[in-house]
Design a protein around this motif. Sequence first.
Motif, short mmCIF file in Angstrom:
data_model
loop_
_atom_site.label_atom_id
_atom_site.label_comp_id
_atom_site.label_asym_id
_atom_site.label_seq_id
_atom_site.Cartn_x
_atom_site.Cartn_y
_atom_site.Cartn_z
N GLU A 1 0.82 -1.22 0.00
CA GLU A 1 0.00 0.00 0.00
C GLU A 1 0.85 1.26 0.00
OE1 GLU A 1 -3.62 0.23 -0.11
OE2 GLU A 1 -3.03 -1.69 -0.93
N VAL B 1 -23.15 4.45 1.34
CA VAL B 1 -23.50 5.77 0.81
C VAL B 1 -24.85 5.67 0.10
CG1 VAL B 1 -22.74 7.63 -0.71
CG2 VAL B 1 -21.05 6.29 0.50
N GLY C 1 -8.05 -2.69 2.22
CA GLY C 1 -8.31 -1.25 2.20
C GLY C 1 -8.38 -0.59 0.85
N VAL C 2 -8.42 -1.35 -0.25
CA VAL C 2 -8.45 -0.73 -1.58
C VAL C 2 -9.71 0.11 -1.79
CG1 VAL C 2 -8.47 -1.19 -4.05
CG2 VAL C 2 -7.04 -2.54 -2.55
N GLN D 1 -19.20 12.08 -1.00
CA GLN D 1 -19.88 11.69 0.24
C GLN D 1 -19.15 10.51 0.90
OE1 GLN D 1 -23.95 10.68 -0.53
NE2 GLN D 1 -24.59 10.99 1.57
N LYS D 2 -18.70 9.60 0.06
CA LYS D 2 -17.98 8.43 0.56
C LYS D 2 -16.66 8.85 1.22
CE LYS D 2 -15.54 4.50 -1.24
NZ LYS D 2 -15.38 3.36 -2.01
N MET E 1 -21.69 11.14 -4.90
CA MET E 1 -21.60 9.97 -4.03
C MET E 1 -20.16 9.68 -3.64
SD MET E 1 -24.55 7.35 -5.22
CE MET E 1 -24.01 5.97 -4.27
N ILE F 1 -20.58 3.19 10.29
CA ILE F 1 -19.67 3.94 9.42
C ILE F 1 -18.41 4.43 10.17
CG2 ILE F 1 -19.46 6.07 8.05
CD1 ILE F 1 -22.31 5.39 7.00
N ALA G 1 -9.91 7.37 7.22
CA ALA G 1 -9.77 6.00 6.72
C ALA G 1 -9.85 5.96 5.19
CB ALA G 1 -10.85 5.13 7.30
N HIS H 1 -4.30 5.43 -5.02
CA HIS H 1 -5.67 5.08 -5.41
C HIS H 1 -6.30 6.26 -6.12
CE1 HIS H 1 -4.89 2.24 -2.06
NE2 HIS H 1 -5.32 1.42 -2.98
N VAL I 1 -9.06 5.98 1.34
CA VAL I 1 -7.84 5.61 0.61
C VAL I 1 -7.67 6.46 -0.66
CG1 VAL I 1 -7.70 3.25 1.44
CG2 VAL I 1 -9.08 3.76 -0.57
N ASN J 1 -28.70 7.25 1.17
CA ASN J 1 -29.49 8.06 0.24
C ASN J 1 -30.82 7.38 -0.13
OD1 ASN J 1 -27.72 10.26 -0.11
ND2 ASN J 1 -26.37 8.95 -1.28
N GLY K 1 -11.58 1.10 0.57
CA GLY K 1 -11.91 1.87 1.76
C GLY K 1 -13.20 1.35 2.34
N TYR K 2 -14.21 2.07 2.15
CA TYR K 2 -15.43 1.70 2.82
C TYR K 2 -16.54 1.58 1.80
CZ TYR K 2 -19.27 4.67 4.35
OH TYR K 2 -20.43 5.30 4.52
N HIS L 1 -14.08 -0.51 9.81
CA HIS L 1 -13.12 -1.60 9.67
C HIS L 1 -13.42 -2.76 10.61
CE1 HIS L 1 -10.49 -0.40 6.50
NE2 HIS L 1 -10.62 0.85 6.93
N GLU M 1 -13.42 2.70 -9.31
CA GLU M 1 -14.50 3.25 -10.14
C GLU M 1 -15.51 4.03 -9.31
OE1 GLU M 1 -16.32 0.36 -12.73
OE2 GLU M 1 -18.11 1.60 -12.86
N TYR N 1 -9.57 7.71 -7.93
CA TYR N 1 -11.00 7.57 -8.13
C TYR N 1 -11.36 8.18 -9.49
CZ TYR N 1 -12.01 6.26 -3.26
OH TYR N 1 -12.08 5.61 -2.06
N PHE O 1 -17.41 10.49 4.56
CA PHE O 1 -17.74 9.53 5.62
C PHE O 1 -16.49 8.81 6.12
CE2 PHE O 1 -22.28 8.97 3.96
CZ PHE O 1 -22.77 9.84 4.91
N GLU O 2 -15.66 8.41 5.17
CA GLU O 2 -14.48 7.63 5.55
C GLU O 2 -13.49 8.45 6.34
OE1 GLU O 2 -14.30 4.58 1.74
OE2 GLU O 2 -13.10 6.38 1.76
#
Lengths: 344, 160
Positions: free
Chosen positions: A30, B52, B43-44, A77-78, A74, B73, A85, A35, A87, B56, B46-47, B77, A68, A37, A81-82
């Motif tokens: 890692e 999400v 962890g690629v 938003q993701k 979204m 959330i 954490a 990473h 990536v 919604n 993440g979450y 992990h 992807e 997006y 939230f993370e």
Amino acid sequence: MRHFIVFVVLVFGALTAFYYNHGDQVKNIEDKKIHVYASSSFIAKWGPGPELKELFEKQNIFKVEFVEISDMAMAIQKISFENDASVADVVLGIDQFDVTRVANKIKWRDIERNSGVKFVENLGPAAVEKTFVPYDWAPMSFVARKSLKTSVSSLKDLLAPELKNKIALQDPRTSSPGLQFLAWVFESKSGEDAIKYLKQMSKQAHSFSPSWSASYGLFKNNQSDLVFSYVTSPVYHLVEDKDDQFLSIETTEPLPVQVEFAGIPQTCKNCEAAEMFINFMLSPEAQKIIMQKNYMLPVIAHVKEATAFDALKVYKTLPIKFYEQSKLDKWINTWVEIRKNEGI
Amino acid sequence: MLQAYFESIKYVGHLLPMSFLRIFLGYFYIDLVLKDWKQYIIGVGGYSDVFVEALNKAQIPSWYRLLLSEQIIPNWHIYAFVIIGLQLVVGVSYVIGYVVRPVSMLAVFLCLNYLTVYSVDREIFFKLLIACHIMLAWVGAGRCLGLDYYFFKRRRGLWW
């Protein structure tokens, strides 16, 4: 019952042991990975992603892993939230509307650009934006077949009776090109005129598709005569289909411009490598890949020379703006009201 | 135990088609574990995007929304590890046919969660999956081509 509990404990025990044995190896991998997006069209095998990844990995020790995203709101938003954490090291495909509408939901890093990168003049304020780096752009207009009998050279011409139900448009609530068209109308006409024009235009529309690709599909299948698209779309047909029967219409009103940006979230893990990747995207080699695979114009000068893109007209364009969210919401609400009153 | 494993075909052979379904579902869950492990633990990804999407979603119950946003959330992990662990329990249990009945109930619980968080278009898939788990529990699918037959022969009872 005892068997069940022992079985569950055994499985979890094995999983925990596996996790602790492999954790260090995973961390080493890692550390050398970024990473990115990006949208599915960017990372698809026919998109620019795979070639960019290959070239970047040849030039650097870092590996690129694409994640992807289906929708920018979204994705943001993701990441939000993370939080720590997350990536995500690089986010691609942010347009000028996303910059004001969704990007402010998370913190972004300022990106230091390589010295000597000379952006094309059309980008205006987008070129000096600190947190988002533009990596491709294109003016937007209506695309038609050369066989189109109606002469169109202005927004007003689109209201011709022959074009009734013949124009493929996009829904501005879900599609960035759809919002571009809305902004174009409001930028080119005064408030009341713009509303009147949109009312008339909604009768001309074949449909308001949820995405650009859906509306372009209608046009390609001859279900509509015109589609709101990128001026580079005819180049796609010329290169990929060897078909020169498509043209993008130049109007008397300056055309809106779509710009795509890259950004680095504050929570990035390999931030320096992410910065390297974005600067790599501004190199002539990477810009050429993006231009040829994404069918968008390069943001740096001299890349399109001696390619099919060189023959593209120089269009008169609107200055690139980062609209306030309230203004965009107002325009969209107006459009929704017009559509509601149309009974759809 | 091995003798009992194959002997089961002779005595409860009518459950053989169910065993194939059970083993296939076990393979499905183990495959899911391998994908999720790479995506969420290494962890690629993440979450999960699923959350999400779930937040919604209009149909999600408010208490579940609160649970997602306040508990799951922020500690994703840990929860991801637990969920993957439970999926592995289901996968291994179905493949070897051990404690299939209680594990089926666990699988139904997992499916009810998926049903709540995933988009509406996948609802039918999870409903069918729940029906399969209930069927496996009902017939005691671990008794044919599974270790459950060995214990059933000796202990009887509802657990096998």
